[in-house]
Enzyme design. Structure first.
Site, PDB file in Angstrom:
ATOM      1  N   SER A  60       0.795  -1.227   0.000  1.00  0.00           N
ATOM      2  CA  SER A  60       0.000   0.000   0.000  1.00  0.00           C
ATOM      3  C   SER A  60       0.828   1.277   0.000  1.00  0.00           C
ATOM      4  O   SER A  60       0.273   2.368  -0.100  1.00  0.00           O
ATOM      5  CB  SER A  60      -0.951   0.015   1.205  1.00  0.00           C
ATOM      6  OG  SER A  60      -0.234   0.003   2.421  1.00  0.00           O
ATOM      7  N   LYS A  99      -6.292   3.058   9.117  1.00  0.00           N
ATOM      8  CA  LYS A  99      -5.353   4.033   8.556  1.00  0.00           C
ATOM      9  C   LYS A  99      -5.900   5.452   8.677  1.00  0.00           C
ATOM     10  O   LYS A  99      -5.173   6.389   9.020  1.00  0.00           O
ATOM     11  CB  LYS A  99      -5.066   3.691   7.100  1.00  0.00           C
ATOM     12  CG  LYS A  99      -4.282   2.406   6.920  1.00  0.00           C
ATOM     13  CD  LYS A  99      -4.038   2.119   5.440  1.00  0.00           C
ATOM     14  CE  LYS A  99      -3.235   0.842   5.255  1.00  0.00           C
ATOM     15  NZ  LYS A  99      -3.002   0.529   3.828  1.00  0.00           N
TER      16      LYS A  99
END
Length: 405
Positions: free
Chosen positions: A287, A330
């Site tokens: 990511s 996140k």
């Protein structure tokens, strides 16, 4: 269970539990199945295969009984922290249900309504002797705990309550209305130091996001280009997948220099160094692909990266931005760090529903399908400051989205 020929033979734990519950359809909780260990006594995961398989557990045989017993009506619930540590055949017989970590607001309410009253009772205090406001509880949550749940939070509240009880017993105080100052005095210096957003826009430094079972946070990716052999150096104790993301970012930058607006020879005969701070902490995952590419393009072009913006997404060699996981954690970590704008893959748009509504209204989400979309949002053009505003129309932005990675 044991065969009845052995001295002290008894039924297995499953039949003992059913006998204790006095029902044929109880609920069994198998805690921490990812920590099953193999020893000379056998492999527990192999024994669970028959128990958890609905096609076989109707004829489960306990050695003590010696005859088939029907477990098809029993509900088994297993818990785990790390899915990759559960044996594959065993995990294949389970239905996966994910539970995300608590937000700071949720931890605050749990602490106020449940944990703090329980610790008062366990430490012999009453509500008049110790009062703890929101600022004190929030200080403990932010500066003394780092976890997805509230176990450590309860320990710290209990530790604080014991020290207050000791002072009351010693006659030093009669009561205490705890504030952040008292928390610092009794619990000592803060032990958790989460990242904060950069103070200003910087060339070659982009802000990414990551998450662990302990919660989410931001990370900085630094890129530097210097004279030398045409090579790529990756540091920061990166895993294989993350290193591949760095190589893909460099290859895309070389192949699409014209589209990205960087000089053709800017990467020829140059050594590229990408570093992710906190080198003692292992890092891996795909990511950070767009974060590495953005930091690299910024270092080559000399354009600054916005400090109030964080990003996450996997990058392909053709510049596509692929979806990622753990978006809610996140985003929560980015908000705690002071981030106000977030870039995420367009295919993660549906995951925005998992984010609490109060956070969705305070953030601006940019949905990107290609690296070009990311660069137009993230980089600040010093020569033409209005260019970013014009190019923003070409990508999809979600402001106050009602509809995490």
């Amino acid at each position: 269970g044991h065969r009845r020929t052995y001295v002290g033979a008894m039924p297995g734990r499953i039949l003992q539990g059913m006998r204790q519950a006095k029902t044929k359809n109880p609920v069994f909780l198998l805690d921490e199945v990812d920590k099953l260990g193999v020893s000379f006594q056998g492999d527990p995961s192999s024994a669970l295969l028959e128990v958890l398989d609905p096609a076989q557990n109707s004829t489960f045989v306990d050695h003590y009984l010696g005859i088939p017993f029907d477990l098809s009506e029993v509900l088994f619930i297993a818990t785990a922290n790390y899915l990759d540590r559960i044996p594959g055949p065993l995990f294949d017989r389970m239905e996966r249900v994910d539970f995300t970590g608590y937000t700071e607001a949720e931890k605050l309410e749990i602490g106020k309504r449940y944990l703090f009253p329980r610790q008062l009772k366990e430490n012999g205090l009453n509500e008049e002797e110790l009062e703890m406001g929101n600022d004190a509880l929030l200080a403990i949550i932010q500066k003394y705990t780092r976890e997805a749940g509230v176990r450590q939070l309860e320990r710290e509240i209990g530790k604080f309550a014991r020290k207050v009880a000791r002072r009351i017993a010693a006659g030093k105080i009669d009561e205490l209305q705890a504030t952040e100052v008292e928390v610092r005095e009794l619990l000592g210096r803060p032990r958790v130091h989460p990242e904060r957003m950069a103070a200003e826009d910087t060339v070659g430094v982009a802000t990414g996001m990551f998450y662990t079972p302990m919660g989410g946070d931001i990370m900085f990716v630094e890129a530097s280009v210097m004279p030398g052999e045409s090579s790529l150096v990756l540091t920061g104790q990166l895993g294989d997948v993350m290193k591949e993301s760095g190589r893909a970012a460099l290859s895309y930058s070389k192949a699409h220099w014209k589209t990205l607006g960087i000089p053709e020879d800017s990467l020829q005969g140059k050594e590229v160094h990408i570093h992710v701070p906190a080198g003692a902490v292992p890092k891996d995952g795909p990511s950070a692909g767009i974060t590495m590419a953005t930091a690299l393009i910024s270092a080559v072009s000399g354009k600054k990266v916005r400090s109030d913006l964080a990003m996450t997404g996997e990058l392909t060699l053709t510049g596509r931005v692929l979806p990622i996981g753990g978006l809610k954690e996140k985003v929560l970590g980015a908000v705690r760090a002071g981030i106000s704008q977030i870039i995420l893959p367009i295919e993660n748009e549906a995951d925005l529903e998992d984010i609490p509504e109060d956070l969705r209204t305070s953030l601006t989400f940019h949905l990107a399908s290609t690296l070009d979309d990311v660069v137009k949002i993230a980089l600040v053009d010093r020569k033409k400051p209005k260019k970013r505003r014009a190019s923003a129309k070409r990508h999809r932005s979600v402001k106050n989205a009602a509809a995490t990675a």
